[in-house]
Design a protein around this motif. Structure first.
Motif, PDB file in Angstrom:
ATOM      1  N   GLU B 106       0.857  -1.193   0.000  1.00  0.00           N
ATOM      2  CA  GLU B 106       0.000   0.000   0.000  1.00  0.00           C
ATOM      3  C   GLU B 106       0.891   1.241   0.000  1.00  0.00           C
ATOM      4  O   GLU B 106       2.013   1.192   0.514  1.00  0.00           O
ATOM      5  CB  GLU B 106      -0.839   0.036   1.286  1.00  0.00           C
ATOM      6  N   PRO B 107       0.375   2.370  -0.518  1.00  0.00           N
ATOM      7  CA  PRO B 107       1.160   3.604  -0.445  1.00  0.00           C
ATOM      8  C   PRO B 107       1.646   3.852   0.985  1.00  0.00           C
ATOM      9  O   PRO B 107       0.889   3.669   1.939  1.00  0.00           O
ATOM     10  CB  PRO B 107       0.161   4.683  -0.886  1.00  0.00           C
ATOM     11  N   GLY B 108       2.899   4.234   1.112  1.00  0.00           N
ATOM     12  CA  GLY B 108       3.486   4.475   2.430  1.00  0.00           C
ATOM     13  C   GLY B 108       4.262   3.279   2.972  1.00  0.00           C
ATOM     14  O   GLY B 108       5.094   3.430   3.861  1.00  0.00           O
ATOM     15  N   ASP B 109       3.996   2.096   2.420  1.00  0.00           N
ATOM     16  CA  ASP B 109       4.735   0.899   2.850  1.00  0.00           C
ATOM     17  C   ASP B 109       6.198   0.970   2.412  1.00  0.00           C
ATOM     18  O   ASP B 109       6.561   1.749   1.527  1.00  0.00           O
ATOM     19  CB  ASP B 109       4.104  -0.362   2.234  1.00  0.00           C
ATOM     20  N   THR B 110       6.990   0.103   3.021  1.00  0.00           N
ATOM     21  CA  THR B 110       8.417   0.039   2.683  1.00  0.00           C
ATOM     22  C   THR B 110       8.747  -1.321   2.078  1.00  0.00           C
ATOM     23  O   THR B 110       8.236  -2.342   2.530  1.00  0.00           O
ATOM     24  CB  THR B 110       9.265   0.255   3.951  1.00  0.00           C
ATOM     25  N   ILE B 111       9.577  -1.308   1.049  1.00  0.00           N
ATOM     26  CA  ILE B 111      10.113  -2.561   0.513  1.00  0.00           C
ATOM     27  C   ILE B 111      11.640  -2.466   0.506  1.00  0.00           C
ATOM     28  O   ILE B 111      12.204  -1.368   0.503  1.00  0.00           O
ATOM     29  CB  ILE B 111       9.586  -2.883  -0.907  1.00  0.00           C
ATOM     30  N   PRO B 164       6.771  -5.077   9.164  1.00  0.00           N
ATOM     31  CA  PRO B 164       7.866  -5.600   8.342  1.00  0.00           C
ATOM     32  C   PRO B 164       7.793  -5.036   6.925  1.00  0.00           C
ATOM     33  O   PRO B 164       6.730  -4.584   6.496  1.00  0.00           O
ATOM     34  CB  PRO B 164       7.622  -7.111   8.332  1.00  0.00           C
ATOM     35  N   PRO B 165       8.908  -5.037   6.201  1.00  0.00           N
ATOM     36  CA  PRO B 165       8.846  -4.631   4.794  1.00  0.00           C
ATOM     37  C   PRO B 165       7.868  -5.531   4.043  1.00  0.00           C
ATOM     38  O   PRO B 165       7.738  -6.708   4.360  1.00  0.00           O
ATOM     39  CB  PRO B 165      10.279  -4.821   4.293  1.00  0.00           C
ATOM     40  N   LYS B 166       7.196  -4.956   3.045  1.00  0.00           N
ATOM     41  CA  LYS B 166       6.168  -5.708   2.337  1.00  0.00           C
ATOM     42  C   LYS B 166       6.755  -6.679   1.316  1.00  0.00           C
ATOM     43  O   LYS B 166       6.057  -7.555   0.804  1.00  0.00           O
ATOM     44  CB  LYS B 166       5.213  -4.736   1.625  1.00  0.00           C
ATOM     45  N   LEU B 167       8.036  -6.487   0.989  1.00  0.00           N
ATOM     46  CA  LEU B 167       8.622  -7.265  -0.096  1.00  0.00           C
ATOM     47  C   LEU B 167      10.134  -7.153  -0.002  1.00  0.00           C
ATOM     48  O   LEU B 167      10.656  -6.104   0.384  1.00  0.00           O
ATOM     49  CB  LEU B 167       8.158  -6.652  -1.429  1.00  0.00           C
TER      50      LEU B 167
END
Lengths: 395, 395
Positions: B106-111, B164-167
């Protein structure tokens, strides 16, 4: 697991189409996308068939700035052709729609779309996390967009969401009934409220003369494999300022460790999005398309002739605008449905009978309605088709 | 304004390439994307060159379910070839990357991405509104990904963002130094934390054998015009369950007035996203690619030979892994830079001298470094190139 046997892989060899050679093809999504019947176009395409073939002389890392072959010129000529400030070649109209919608609206926002829009418009909005509000249409038989409801819809969106809709989206030519929708009227209302207006020219740009500025479009999208005599996937994303600046915004991301950045790459098209042979197919088709749109009135005349003659057979009723303004037409066909009920091949009789008569493009199994395009057909072909339908109905 | 003069439009006619015919082409983005040297492939392509050519027998409204031509089979065979559950043909690897990232975060998430990723990875994350955290690399001369820092990075993301990071995103083969990165090691760490692992196979899938499951990939992306002997734009988006279900989710949007819905269309690929000739180019190339990946060890051997011989000339230093594991190589070339300073054509001397010797693909104006691919070149060609460089340096 790469244990494919050579004998198994034979199915991917010697695959030929031969529809256009052997049939009169009335398929509505195929009629405007036939590449020019010109050996020079094919030779250009073959010469550029390898992967990143257009990148031999790329100096700036941007497809739309390549001078050899003249892709930079092609971009400015395409913008001029559509009378818009900026254009980018993209892999299809759906990608163009999504890019524009994604750039102009945030998840949760609402946009207004005409209720006869193509499914890709709905999917683009859904992918961008938007809500849609539809402009109603009058339903059978005209399917006219109810422009007068637009003011109320805008007010409702404002009331319900505490902000105006982010975009008003109109499909220039409906894919189903082939209606020519009123872009000028819609853009005027949109601009009264300072809302950007997007006109989807998937079935107009490349078939008929379209001036984006004249129609009041802030953004336009085009499908080149549908209407620009081009191979797929190809589309245009066109925009006027100030929206062009928003849609074709450059990247600002920076690597947190590496400090890498990519300031000359455009976010919404993910950098260069249509390299290689497809862009060259569009380029090679451009002079032909420039010429063919000049004869759009003849296409409309043929469509009207066809509609009238087919209706004269009895039991076939053209839906949508009358007189018709486009080559895409949908007929209700109770007379064919009645035949199908008694025919040993049931609903497939129509497809099979037409195929037998070398006519292609109607959906197999369907007889209650008939959707087709007369685009690019000679008057002789159209007369032959009418004769075939006459025989079908009367025998 | 459609007032183009015929004489003006002449520039779009008779455009020919002739790079592959006239030169030994070492361009790193072009080497793996040359279509097979097989008249049957060209004939299939020409037969399917018109717009929506693949849709003659579409019964379900989905490209990946078309039986004639065998596009449905091609999808399942491509999945099998890469050893993944699901695959969709998409218009380029960048589109595949964005689709996966957009579906999973989602927007704002970190990978987390490796710091040697292609620019399209950064742009895909930026377009999806994500933050990126880079896995550092060791820098010159090896540019090794520092896998050991991954545990700390995951902890930091958790601490800073409360999730946690999404990816975790790894570039299988770096586009710049041609390093083969360690997918197994990365996927193991990702899975220790239950984080999905995306492997970008833009320079591996279609060149070398790649088993997604063996490498622990949850998602893979491929560039077919880079590495699958296919025309552009073409890519693959591959996923294993349960992520395939998320990425290839069907549309749920419903028209608020019309009640229209499109439940069989996949949101992230906007319905059918690669119709027409490009898919047919991939299909026609498939048997050839199945065969060629079996000889990947020979390509590696040639690359190593070339690297060693070029370094033996003196003043040329191959960056990245040694011994090298891929045909893409970058050399620092102070010896060429020194020549350029005294040469009347300055930095352009190298490009021009090589062109004169029928060698293509180095960036004009650049002499401090040299980036090229030996893919598909005969040993004879490579020996000739080394000879040319030897003459350049010693004369």
């Amino acid at each position: 697991m790469n244990d494919f046997k050579k004998s198994y892989l034979k199915k991917y060899k010697h695959i030929r189409r031969k529809i256009e050679e052997n049939f009169i093809n009335l398929h509505p999504i195929q009629a405007g996308g036939r590449i020019p019947n010109d050996p020079d176009v094919l030779e250009t395409i073959i010469d550029y068939i390898d992967g990143y073939s257009t990148c031999d002389f790329c100096l700036t890392g941007r497809l739309n700035e390549i001078g050899t072959p003249p892709i930079c010129d092609l971009h400015s000529d395409l913008a001029k052709f559509c009378d818009m400030d900026e254009v980018r070649l993209v892999p299809g109209c759906r990608q163009a729609q999504f890019s524009a919608i994604h750039a102009l609206a945030e998840p949760g926002d609402t946009i207004i779309v005409d209720s006869l829009a193509h499914y890709t418009t709905y999917l683009s909005a859904e992918r961008a996390g938007l809500k849609i509000v539809e402009i109603p249409n009058s339903g059978k038989p005209d399917y006219s967009i109810e422009y007068d409801s637009l003011n109320d819809l805008i007010s409702e969106v404002k009331q319900n969401t505490k902000k105006p809709p982010k975009l008003i989206f109109l499909t220039h030519i409906g894919y189903n009934y082939g209606n020519l929708n009123d872009a000028k009227k819609t853009s005027k209302i949109a601009h009264d409220y300072d809302i950007p207006f997007l006109l989807n020219g998937a079935y107009s740009i490349g078939r008929m003369p379209v001036s984006g500025k004249n129609l009041g479009a802030d953004i336009m999208t085009a499908s080149l494999h549908k209407s620009f005599a081009s191979p797929a996937p190809s589309g245009l994303l066109l925009a006027n300022e100030p929206h062009a600046g928003t849609i074709f915004k450059n990247s600002k991301i920076t690597g947190n460790w590496s400090d890498r950045s990519f300031n000359n790459k455009e976010i919404e098209i993910l950098g260069c999005t249509l390299p290689g042979v497809i862009t060259m197919g569009v380029m090679a088709a451009f002079p032909y398309v420039v010429e063919r749109v000049k004869y759009w009135d003849k296409e409309v005349k043929k469509a009207r002739f066809f509609s009238k003659e087919l209706e004269n057979l009895g039991g076939l009723y053209q839906m949508g605008q009358k007189p018709h303004n486009h080559d895409i037409m949908k007929f209700e066909s109770p007379v064919l449905y009645e035949i199908s009920k008694k025919h040993p091949r049931k609903g497939f009789f129509l497809y099979e009978e037409l195929k037998d008569k070398k006519i292609w493009g109607v959906q197999p199994g369907i007889t209650k309605s008939l959707k087709l395009s007369t685009y690019g057909q000679s008057l002789e072909n159209l007369k032959y088709i009418i004769e075939v339908f006459s025989d079908l109905i009367n025998s």
